[in-house]
Design a protein around this motif. Structure first.
Motif, PDB file in Angstrom:
ATOM      1  N   ARG A  53      31.334  33.845 -99.332  1.00 49.42           N
ATOM      2  CA  ARG A  53      31.804  33.153 -98.778  1.00 49.42           C
ATOM      3  C   ARG A  53      32.136  33.341 -96.726  1.00 49.42           C
ATOM      4  O   ARG A  53      31.065  34.794 -96.641  1.00 49.42           O
ATOM      5  N   ARG A  54      32.798  32.820 -95.553  1.00 48.89           N
ATOM      6  CA  ARG A  54      32.635  32.860 -94.343  1.00 48.89           C
ATOM      7  C   ARG A  54      34.339  33.542 -94.333  1.00 48.89           C
ATOM      8  O   ARG A  54      35.327  32.201 -94.557  1.00 48.89           O
ATOM      9  N   GLU A  95      35.686  29.705 -95.633  1.00 48.88           N
ATOM     10  CA  GLU A  95      34.648  28.817 -96.298  1.00 48.88           C
ATOM     11  C   GLU A  95      34.863  29.321 -97.736  1.00 48.88           C
ATOM     12  O   GLU A  95      34.409  30.723 -97.940  1.00 48.88           O
ATOM     13  N   GLU A  96      34.588  29.197 -99.475  1.00 46.02           N
ATOM     14  CA  GLU A  96      34.276  30.024-100.621  1.00 46.02           C
ATOM     15  C   GLU A  96      33.444  28.383-101.241  1.00 46.02           C
ATOM     16  O   GLU A  96      33.694  27.555-101.219  1.00 46.02           O
ATOM     17  N   ALA A  97      32.486  29.648-101.848  1.00 46.90           N
ATOM     18  CA  ALA A  97      31.462  28.250-102.314  1.00 46.90           C
ATOM     19  C   ALA A  97      30.577  28.774-103.694  1.00 46.90           C
ATOM     20  O   ALA A  97      30.954  30.761-103.636  1.00 46.90           O
ATOM     21  N   ARG A 136      32.999  23.997-103.282  1.00 53.23           N
ATOM     22  CA  ARG A 136      33.351  24.435-102.286  1.00 53.23           C
ATOM     23  C   ARG A 136      34.700  24.304-101.722  1.00 53.23           C
ATOM     24  O   ARG A 136      35.049  22.951-102.426  1.00 53.23           O
ATOM     25  N   ALA A 154      37.017  24.734 -98.398  1.00 59.99           N
ATOM     26  CA  ALA A 154      37.067  25.089 -97.432  1.00 59.99           C
ATOM     27  C   ALA A 154      38.366  24.792 -96.670  1.00 59.99           C
ATOM     28  O   ALA A 154      39.583  24.457 -96.302  1.00 59.99           O
ATOM     29  N   TRP A 155      39.150  26.309 -95.930  1.00 59.30           N
ATOM     30  CA  TRP A 155      40.422  26.179 -95.331  1.00 59.30           C
ATOM     31  C   TRP A 155      40.416  26.040 -94.127  1.00 59.30           C
ATOM     32  O   TRP A 155      39.712  26.289 -92.894  1.00 59.30           O
TER      33      TRP A 155
END
Length: 127
Positions: free
Chosen positions: A59-60, A69-71, A89, A91-92
């Protein structure tokens, strides 16, 4: 893992991102934060968590603590599809006030996946 428990009893990585950002008072500007979550079996090897279908989640968070982001990755370290959403993945995107305004989905190959409104709304709620 540097997580905090929220009122609902769920781990809050957003709180951890804010805490990490707040602790870094020596820099003039805040920096993004990345949180890695890996699941291990009794033998010490990464294993897939059944509820999400991944062995590792990355998570970023931006400088405001918003998850951007979550991958998802398998035990082999390769991108894998999250159970339920079937994406590797997410991305917000946020507006200037920090409100979630969009969610983007990507497959294990890194290519964009076009999901319906229901998946987009679910991803925005999960952020």
């Amino acid at each position: 893992m540097n997580s905090q428990i929220s009122a609902k009893g769920r781990r809050s990585a957003r709180g951890a991102a804010r805490a990490a950002t707040a602790q870094d008072s020596s820099s003039a500007s805040s920096r993004p934060v990345e949180v890695l979550e890996t699941y291990f079996g009794a033998d010490g090897r990464p294993v897939k968590r059944k509820s999400i279908g991944a062995a590792r989640v990355a998570r970023r968070y931006d400088e405001r603590g918003n998850k951007v982001e979550e991958a998802y990755f398998g035990a082999d370290g390769k991108p894998t599809l999250r159970k339920g959403l079937r994406v590797a993945r997410i991305a917000w995107r946020y507006d200037d006030r920090g409100r979630q305004i969009d969610a983007f989905f990507f497959g294990a190959d890194g290519e964009p996946i076009h999901k319906g409104a229901a998946a987009r709304e679910r991803a925005l709620e999960d952020a």
